[in-house]
Write a protein that holds these residues in place. Structure first.
Motif, PDB file in Angstrom:
ATOM      1  N   ALA A 121       4.229  13.264   3.977  1.00 18.58           N
ATOM      2  CA  ALA A 121       5.096  12.284   3.301  1.00 18.58           C
ATOM      3  C   ALA A 121       4.244  11.137   2.785  1.00 18.58           C
ATOM      4  O   ALA A 121       3.123  10.944   3.221  1.00 18.58           O
ATOM      5  CB  ALA A 121       6.160  11.758   4.268  1.00 18.58           C
ATOM      6  N   ASP A 122       4.819  10.373   1.860  1.00 16.01           N
ATOM      7  CA  ASP A 122       4.178   9.134   1.430  1.00 16.01           C
ATOM      8  C   ASP A 122       4.725   8.002   2.291  1.00 16.01           C
ATOM      9  O   ASP A 122       5.887   8.029   2.730  1.00 16.01           O
ATOM     10  CB  ASP A 122       4.516   8.834  -0.041  1.00 16.01           C
ATOM     11  CG  ASP A 122       4.145  10.003  -0.946  1.00 16.01           C
ATOM     12  OD1 ASP A 122       3.206  10.753  -0.571  1.00 16.01           O
ATOM     13  OD2 ASP A 122       4.803  10.162  -1.999  1.00 16.01           O
ATOM     14  N   LEU A 123       3.855   7.000   2.551  1.00 14.62           N
ATOM     15  CA  LEU A 123       4.283   5.849   3.337  1.00 14.62           C
ATOM     16  C   LEU A 123       4.049   4.615   2.483  1.00 14.62           C
ATOM     17  O   LEU A 123       2.941   4.391   1.994  1.00 14.62           O
ATOM     18  CB  LEU A 123       3.457   5.735   4.624  1.00 14.62           C
ATOM     19  CG  LEU A 123       3.689   6.759   5.726  1.00 14.62           C
ATOM     20  CD1 LEU A 123       2.511   6.761   6.693  1.00 14.62           C
ATOM     21  CD2 LEU A 123       4.978   6.441   6.468  1.00 14.62           C
ATOM     22  N   LEU A 124       5.087   3.822   2.338  1.00 15.40           N
ATOM     23  CA  LEU A 124       4.934   2.579   1.588  1.00 15.40           C
ATOM     24  C   LEU A 124       4.890   1.414   2.571  1.00 15.40           C
ATOM     25  O   LEU A 124       5.785   1.272   3.422  1.00 15.40           O
ATOM     26  CB  LEU A 124       6.090   2.398   0.612  1.00 15.40           C
ATOM     27  CG  LEU A 124       6.003   1.115  -0.242  1.00 15.40           C
ATOM     28  CD1 LEU A 124       4.781   1.134  -1.159  1.00 15.40           C
ATOM     29  CD2 LEU A 124       7.300   0.920  -1.051  1.00 15.40           C
ATOM     30  N   ILE A 125       3.840   0.617   2.466  1.00 19.31           N
ATOM     31  CA  ILE A 125       3.679  -0.522   3.372  1.00 19.31           C
ATOM     32  C   ILE A 125       3.843  -1.798   2.577  1.00 19.31           C
ATOM     33  O   ILE A 125       3.148  -2.032   1.573  1.00 19.31           O
ATOM     34  CB  ILE A 125       2.291  -0.477   4.044  1.00 19.31           C
ATOM     35  CG1 ILE A 125       2.186   0.776   4.906  1.00 19.31           C
ATOM     36  CG2 ILE A 125       2.048  -1.735   4.871  1.00 19.31           C
ATOM     37  CD1 ILE A 125       0.805   1.003   5.470  1.00 19.31           C
ATOM     38  N   VAL A 156       9.558   5.839   3.682  1.00 19.60           N
ATOM     39  CA  VAL A 156       8.868   7.074   4.055  1.00 19.60           C
ATOM     40  C   VAL A 156       9.493   8.198   3.242  1.00 19.60           C
ATOM     41  O   VAL A 156      10.723   8.283   3.159  1.00 19.60           O
ATOM     42  CB  VAL A 156       9.039   7.376   5.561  1.00 19.60           C
ATOM     43  CG1 VAL A 156       8.318   8.665   5.933  1.00 19.60           C
ATOM     44  CG2 VAL A 156       8.523   6.215   6.418  1.00 19.60           C
ATOM     45  N   GLY A 157       8.683   9.033   2.635  1.00 21.53           N
ATOM     46  CA  GLY A 157       9.225  10.146   1.871  1.00 21.53           C
ATOM     47  C   GLY A 157       8.386  10.389   0.638  1.00 21.53           C
ATOM     48  O   GLY A 157       7.199  10.113   0.651  1.00 21.53           O
ATOM     49  N   ALA A 158       9.042  10.899  -0.418  1.00 27.97           N
ATOM     50  CA  ALA A 158       8.340  11.062  -1.686  1.00 27.97           C
ATOM     51  C   ALA A 158       8.597   9.806  -2.501  1.00 27.97           C
ATOM     52  O   ALA A 158       9.725   9.522  -2.867  1.00 27.97           O
ATOM     53  CB  ALA A 158       8.862  12.304  -2.414  1.00 27.97           C
ATOM     54  N   ILE A 159       7.537   9.031  -2.678  1.00 23.35           N
ATOM     55  CA  ILE A 159       7.712   7.700  -3.244  1.00 23.35           C
ATOM     56  C   ILE A 159       6.862   7.560  -4.498  1.00 23.35           C
ATOM     57  O   ILE A 159       5.679   7.909  -4.498  1.00 23.35           O
ATOM     58  CB  ILE A 159       7.287   6.615  -2.220  1.00 23.35           C
ATOM     59  CG1 ILE A 159       8.063   6.808  -0.903  1.00 23.35           C
ATOM     60  CG2 ILE A 159       7.500   5.215  -2.776  1.00 23.35           C
ATOM     61  CD1 ILE A 159       7.453   6.067   0.261  1.00 23.35           C
ATOM     62  N   ALA A 160       7.457   7.024  -5.545  1.00 26.05           N
ATOM     63  CA  ALA A 160       6.682   6.687  -6.731  1.00 26.05           C
ATOM     64  C   ALA A 160       6.022   5.340  -6.489  1.00 26.05           C
ATOM     65  O   ALA A 160       6.635   4.436  -5.921  1.00 26.05           O
ATOM     66  CB  ALA A 160       7.603   6.601  -7.946  1.00 26.05           C
ATOM     67  N   ALA A 161       4.759   5.231  -6.885  1.00 26.66           N
ATOM     68  CA  ALA A 161       4.012   4.009  -6.594  1.00 26.66           C
ATOM     69  C   ALA A 161       4.645   2.816  -7.292  1.00 26.66           C
ATOM     70  O   ALA A 161       4.785   2.820  -8.513  1.00 26.66           O
ATOM     71  CB  ALA A 161       2.567   4.161  -7.027  1.00 26.66           C
ATOM     72  N   TYR A 216       0.850  -1.194   0.000  1.00 26.59           N
ATOM     73  CA  TYR A 216       0.000   0.000   0.000  1.00 26.59           C
ATOM     74  C   TYR A 216       0.877   1.233   0.000  1.00 26.59           C
ATOM     75  O   TYR A 216       1.878   1.286   0.733  1.00 26.59           O
ATOM     76  CB  TYR A 216      -0.899   0.025   1.245  1.00 26.59           C
ATOM     77  CG  TYR A 216      -1.960  -1.052   1.218  1.00 26.59           C
ATOM     78  CD1 TYR A 216      -3.221  -0.798   0.681  1.00 26.59           C
ATOM     79  CD2 TYR A 216      -1.689  -2.327   1.707  1.00 26.59           C
ATOM     80  CE1 TYR A 216      -4.186  -1.785   0.643  1.00 26.59           C
ATOM     81  CE2 TYR A 216      -2.644  -3.327   1.665  1.00 26.59           C
ATOM     82  CZ  TYR A 216      -3.899  -3.048   1.138  1.00 26.59           C
ATOM     83  OH  TYR A 216      -4.844  -4.020   1.087  1.00 26.59           O
ATOM     84  N   LEU A 217       0.475   2.174  -0.790  1.00 23.58           N
ATOM     85  CA  LEU A 217       1.161   3.463  -0.752  1.00 23.58           C
ATOM     86  C   LEU A 217       0.182   4.506  -0.241  1.00 23.58           C
ATOM     87  O   LEU A 217      -0.839   4.783  -0.856  1.00 23.58           O
ATOM     88  CB  LEU A 217       1.659   3.852  -2.153  1.00 23.58           C
ATOM     89  CG  LEU A 217       2.403   5.199  -2.163  1.00 23.58           C
ATOM     90  CD1 LEU A 217       3.719   5.102  -1.398  1.00 23.58           C
ATOM     91  CD2 LEU A 217       2.648   5.668  -3.599  1.00 23.58           C
ATOM     92  N   LEU A 218       0.502   5.048   0.938  1.00 22.71           N
ATOM     93  CA  LEU A 218      -0.350   6.088   1.532  1.00 22.71           C
ATOM     94  C   LEU A 218       0.212   7.416   1.064  1.00 22.71           C
ATOM     95  O   LEU A 218       1.328   7.789   1.418  1.00 22.71           O
ATOM     96  CB  LEU A 218      -0.357   5.975   3.052  1.00 22.71           C
ATOM     97  CG  LEU A 218      -0.500   4.559   3.632  1.00 22.71           C
ATOM     98  CD1 LEU A 218      -0.640   4.617   5.153  1.00 22.71           C
ATOM     99  CD2 LEU A 218      -1.693   3.831   3.016  1.00 22.71           C
ATOM    100  N   ARG A 219      -0.562   8.101   0.254  1.00 22.17           N
ATOM    101  CA  ARG A 219      -0.043   9.264  -0.474  1.00 22.17           C
ATOM    102  C   ARG A 219      -0.333  10.559   0.299  1.00 22.17           C
ATOM    103  O   ARG A 219      -1.500  10.898   0.517  1.00 22.17           O
ATOM    104  CB  ARG A 219      -0.711   9.295  -1.852  1.00 22.17           C
ATOM    105  CG  ARG A 219      -0.338  10.431  -2.754  1.00 22.17           C
ATOM    106  CD  ARG A 219       1.010  10.286  -3.415  1.00 22.17           C
ATOM    107  NE  ARG A 219       1.021   9.371  -4.554  1.00 22.17           N
ATOM    108  CZ  ARG A 219       2.156   8.873  -5.083  1.00 22.17           C
ATOM    109  NH1 ARG A 219       3.314   9.221  -4.581  1.00 22.17           N
ATOM    110  NH2 ARG A 219       2.087   8.047  -6.097  1.00 22.17           N
ATOM    111  N   GLY A 220       0.712  11.212   0.757  1.00 20.18           N
ATOM    112  CA  GLY A 220       0.582  12.579   1.268  1.00 20.18           C
ATOM    113  C   GLY A 220      -0.015  12.709   2.653  1.00 20.18           C
ATOM    114  O   GLY A 220      -0.696  13.683   2.956  1.00 20.18           O
ATOM    115  N   ALA A 221       0.262  11.736   3.525  1.00 22.11           N
ATOM    116  CA  ALA A 221      -0.264  11.845   4.886  1.00 22.11           C
ATOM    117  C   ALA A 221       0.575  12.814   5.709  1.00 22.11           C
ATOM    118  O   ALA A 221       1.781  12.940   5.500  1.00 22.11           O
ATOM    119  CB  ALA A 221      -0.261  10.473   5.559  1.00 22.11           C
TER     120      ALA A 221
END
Lengths: 218, 323, 449
Positions: free
Chosen positions: C27-31, C39-44, C14-19
């Motif tokens: 930041a974006d969170l990648l699970i 954690v950071g600016a992440i491309a899906a 899961y990519l939580l965009r812009g929390a």
């Protein structure tokens, strides 16, 4: 209780000077004359003042009963007005209690001689459906057993709903059921009562009906 | 007014209206035919979860004198003792067609629950709930006191409040629903109230009540009250250490013979004794005091019927839609 | 959005965009595979599901130190399944289930049962609390060691509902739990001072004629217990602190270096005994609702750290236990599904706490008190993905009849609350998505049972 002394000649001319709303059908002087006549009728029907008790029905029947008692006393010196007049509250005997906002009862006061075997004259201001008098007859039964019960009213406006008629009537007043008959008496409506009160009167008020035109009222 | 739950809810106007109506009811009670048709066809249920024959018969007499049908529902031995809930009982009464429910309950607030939930539509009269309130008792106390004061002053009682009157309430205030209802009602009517009790039998927070508090009955009597209301003291309070012994309680806070003798002093010549009953003679009040001409106890009982007639009439005569 | 029911190895990412992390930096969170992978600016990444978290606050999954799940014994009031669903909807990823079930959780057998019910339900970590004394009777220590060593790994012990009032027994309990790094969570209520008590003793109880529950009955036990904890050098947790006086004692104890933590419930942060005037038992709770002065003191104490955590004391009851006379009614209020919103209303919107501090009081410190190692962790790369997304701008009206808990006894019914839990991730799996229950955590272990 205010005195009835102020009634009569002194205020006769004021009636039309400050006309109350509605059409005045009895002035103070008319009321006084009607009561005088009723007093004489009562004495006549009873062949004298013996055993007569006047019971006024609150609110405005009571001051009328007091006035009648004084007139009886004036006509016959053996009568002591205070000893023959009382008040009969009928609140608890009404047949429309559950249809109306809660009413507080008024006191019932009988003359000290009681009402057993007396000639009780019920006194009220306006006779209309007859239901008030029906209630008064029931209330009376619980208080004693009069020999005769008669009815005196200042105004009979018709529209009876029960087989009841008055023995003594001040004035028969044909009305439409939509009209209101307003009685104003010094004792009730004077000081501290109706702020627009000037003197005793009976008036007919037109129905306050939105859809009736002015022309029809006239 | 749809319910009578607490005297705190009453305005001076409400209270005087009830007392004035009770005056008219009292007049009926003096008549040969002690009956009025006002509540013909209406049903009053006396719902008593606590035994109280005195209060129950007073309400029963009141309802019957107004021609209401009366159903007495004693919770003991009924479905309630088999675990039926207050909600189910209330809904049963609703289905039966109760117009008013007179409820006595050991749980404070039980009448509020009946009145405020949608379990039942009937008018609810609190006939004593736990250690909360007993409004009709306070109303009959106020009625009795008002009549007494009018008699002394030679003025009519109808329409009068209790301005200027001083009432001393003595005893177990903490557990007394009578005291609570009286404090609110008497002060609403303009009277001054002094509570006298051992500190253990005063509620925490009593200093916020609209009344004076004293631990000294003699001092309170020296203030020449118009009425002294003695409350019942239950002996079981002794076991819970509210006071050391009944003898000490009686000596300090009881209206014994010696203290009652002070009633012959000129300042106390018109002072009356009130007691909600049942009395514990020899504990909070001596027999001499209880049986004296100062005691209003039997008048209170008689007035109770008039006051309850007034309450039932005012709550029930108009149907809900017009109330 | 739905999640697959596949095994954890194949779990979707899961990519939580812009929390807004802790309400601050966005930041974006990648699970991935149950952890926060980046954690950071992440491309899906390919196959990752994207959750738009714009405007949402990300917090570590909430941890409740004080929950009544009622199972075993009162499944009509709540079950582990319904209670943990409610927890997930409230943003929780772990709850501590109190011991006053029937049978009481005073043996390894009962705590293991509750623990396994929790695993089977799969909505949150259900961490059983062990009883301090056998049957909560306050007479004899329960087998604390056996519970600590059981599969449930119990670290918190409490007779909650009852007070460990015997000072000798309390001393022994405090001493004994040291062997297992445990904590005694005390329900501070002097029983003799509260016999028959129905509500806070004060101006309102005097008027209502309800027997009073005086503040001193709580404060005297807390005072005794902090001194005992100091004397034996142990760890004490004070449940549901409700009075200003208790706050003062705890503040003093902390200033002396005593190892004490304290908890406050959401309802004590807001409601007062004025509500009891209605005689509606939905406001009946133990300890009782206090005065406005107490509410203010509790808010201040939570803000300054004197009170460490918010615990719900979620206490569901069947309706018949509340639709009755006050004195007959059961004590307790539901809280799991309203706690975060009530804290937002009372603490965040009043400026007393920021979201960073909310994370501390509702996740990090509760996890630490209960020694729940995987919970209350930072929102950082490599950490277990237990977290919640909150929409602080949302407003909703509490309607108990649509809540997941079986209990209808919410004191907040009909009130409008701020803040809505949009998503809850439990070990990387979304138990709640779009504000609604998703699916429980898939567990192969359960299938083999």
């Amino acid at each position: 209780m205010a005195s009835a002394e102020a009634d009569g000649e002194a205020t006769r001319t004021a009636a039309r000077a400050h006309a109350p709303s509605g059409r005045v059908v009895l002035s103070a002087a008319d009321i006084d004359r009607a009561l005088t006549r009723i007093a004489h009728e009562i004495l006549e029907a009873n062949k004298g003042p013996e055993d007569i008790v006047l019971l006024g029905i609150p609110r405005r029947g009571y001051p009328l009963a007091v006035r009648l008692a004084r007139k009886l006393a004036a006509a016959d010196p053996t009568v002591v007005a205070e000893q023959i007049v009382g008040q009969l509250d009928i609140t608890m005997f009404r047949d429309d209690l559950s249809r109306q906002p809660t009413r507080s009862p008024s006191p019932t006061r009988l003359p000290s001689q009681g009402i057993d075997n007396k000639v009780v004259v019920l006194v009220d201001d306006v006779l209309y459906s007859g239901r008030t008098i029906r209630a008064a007859l029931d209330a009376l039964v619980d208080l004693g057993r009069p020999r005769i019960v008669r009815l005196a009213v200042l105004v009979d406006r018709g529209h009876r709903e029960l087989p009841i008629r008055a023995d003594h009537v001040g004035k028969n007043l044909p009305t439409s059921a939509a009209e209101k008959v307003r009685v104003r008496l010094t004792e009730i409506d004077g000081e501290g009562g109706d702020p627009e009160f000037t003197e005793d009167h009976v008036a007919i008020e037109a129905p306050r009906d939105e859809d009736s035109t002015e022309g029809e009222i006239q | 007014m749809k319910h009578l739950l607490s005297t705190r809810d009453l305005t001076p106007g409400d209270a005087i209206r009830i007392l004035d109506t009770a005056e008219e009811m009292a007049a009926v009670n003096d008549r040969e035919v002690r009956k009025l048709p006002a509540l013909r066809g209406r049903t009053v249920v006396n719902l008593f979860f606590e035994d109280s024959t005195r209060t129950r018969i007073s309400f029963e007499a009141a309802a019957k004198r107004l021609s209401a049908d009366v159903i007495n529902f004693a919770a003991k031995g009924s479905s309630v003792s088999k675990g039926e809930s207050l909600k189910d009982t209330a809904q049963t009464l609703e289905a039966i067609g109760a117009d008013a429910v007179v409820i006595r309950h050991s749980a404070a607030g039980a009448p509020h629950r009946l009145a405020m939930t949608d379990w039942i539509n009937a008018a609810v009269v609190n006939a004593g709930d736990g250690t909360h309130e007993h409004p009709t008792q306070a109303l009959l106390d106020a009625f009795t006191l008002r009549r007494h004061l009018s008699k002394v002053a030679g003025t009519p009682s109808t329409g009068a409040d209790l301005a200027g009157a001083h009432v001393v309430i003595v005893g177990d205030i903490l557990h007394s629903r009578v005291a609570r209802s009286n404090v609110w009602l008497l002060t609403t009517l303009g009277a001054r109230v002094t509570l006298v009790a051992p500190p253990t039998l005063l509620p925490f927070g009593v200093e916020q009540w609209p009344c004076a508090v004293s631990y000294d009955l003699d001092e309170a009597l020296a203030d020449a009250p118009d009425a002294v209301m003695m409350l019942r003291v239950q002996a079981e309070r002794m076991n819970a250490s509210y006071f050391p012994s009944t003898a000490e309680y009686s000596r300090l806070w009881g209206l014994g013979d010696e203290r009652f003798a002070r009633f012959s002093e000129p300042e106390l010549k018109d002072t009356v004794i009130l007691h909600p009953g049942p009395m514990v003679r020899g504990l909070e009040i001596s027999s001499v005091a209880a049986d004296s001409d100062r005691s209003q106890v039997l008048r209170q009982v008689a007035n109770g019927v008039s006051v309850r007639m007034a309450v039932l009439y005012l709550l029930m005569s108009a149907k809900e839609s017009t109330r | 959005m739905t999640a697959s029911n596949a095994s954890p190895e194949a779990a979707p990412s899961y990519l939580l965009r812009g929390a807004a992390l802790y309400g601050g930096e966005r930041a974006d969170l990648l699970i991935e595979a149950g952890r926060i992978a980046a954690v950071g600016a992440i491309a899906a990444p390919a196959g990752a599901r994207v959750v738009d978290a714009d405007g949402l606050v990300a917090l570590p999954g909430l941890v409740d130190v004080h929950t009544h799940l009622r199972e075993p014994g009162r499944e009509d009031a709540e079950t582990v399944e319904t209670g943990s669903r409610a927890a997930a909807l409230g943003g929780y990823t772990a709850v501590h289930a109190m011991a006053n079930s029937n049978p009481v959780a005073d043996t390894a057998g009962v705590v293991e049962q509750v623990h396994s019910l929790g695993r089977r339900a799969g909505w949150v970590d259900v961490r059983p609390v062990g009883a301090v004394t056998v049957g909560l009777a306050g007479e004899q220590l329960a087998e604390i060691g056996a519970m600590a060593d059981s599969a449930a790994r119990v670290r918190m012990f409490s007779d909650d509902g009852m007070c460990v009032h015997d000072p000798v027994l309390m001393r022994r309990a405090l001493e004994y739990v040291k062997a297992f790094d445990g904590v005694v969570a005390q329900h501070a209520q002097e029983p003799r001072l509260t016999a028959g008590a129905q509500m806070n003793e004060g101006a309102v109880s005097a008027v209502l004629g309800l027997p009073g529950w005086p503040a001193v009955a709580e404060e005297s036990i807390i005072a005794r217990d902090v001194l005992l904890a100091q004397h034996v050098g142990s760890r004490l947790h004070v449940c549901h602190v409700s009075t200003a006086g208790s706050v003062e004692i705890i503040r003093w104890a902390k200033s002396r270096g005593i190892n004490v933590t304290a908890e406050v419930t959401p309802h004590h942060l807001w409601l007062t005994d004025e509500l009891v005037r209605s005689y509606d038992p939905v406001y009946k709770v133990n300890p009782p609702l206090r005065t406005q002065d107490d509410v203010e003191a509790l808010r201040t104490a939570l803000a300054d750290g004197t009170i460490d955590v918010v615990g719900t004391d979620h206490a569901p009851h069947p309706s018949e236990h509340k639709e009755c006379e006050w004195a007959q009614a059961a004590m307790g209020m539901t809280g799991l599904e309203t706690a975060l919103s009530v804290v937002q209303h009372t603490m965040v919107e009043s400026g007393l706490l920021d979201w960073r501090a909310v994370a501390r009081a509702m996740s990090e410190v509760p996890a630490h008190i209960g020694r729940a190692g995987d919970q209350g962790r930072p929102l950082a790369e490599g950490e277990p993905a237990n977290l919640v997304l909150v929409d602080p701008a949302a407003r909703w009206v509490v309607n108990p009849s649509v809540q997941a808990t079986k209990g209808r006894n919410s004191p907040f019914a009909g009130r409008e609350l701020p803040g809505r839990v949009v998503a809850t991730f439990f070990r990387g799996h979304p138990t709640v998505l779009d504000g609604a229950l998703n699916e429980p955590y898939p567990q192969p272990a359960v299938v083999t049972r």
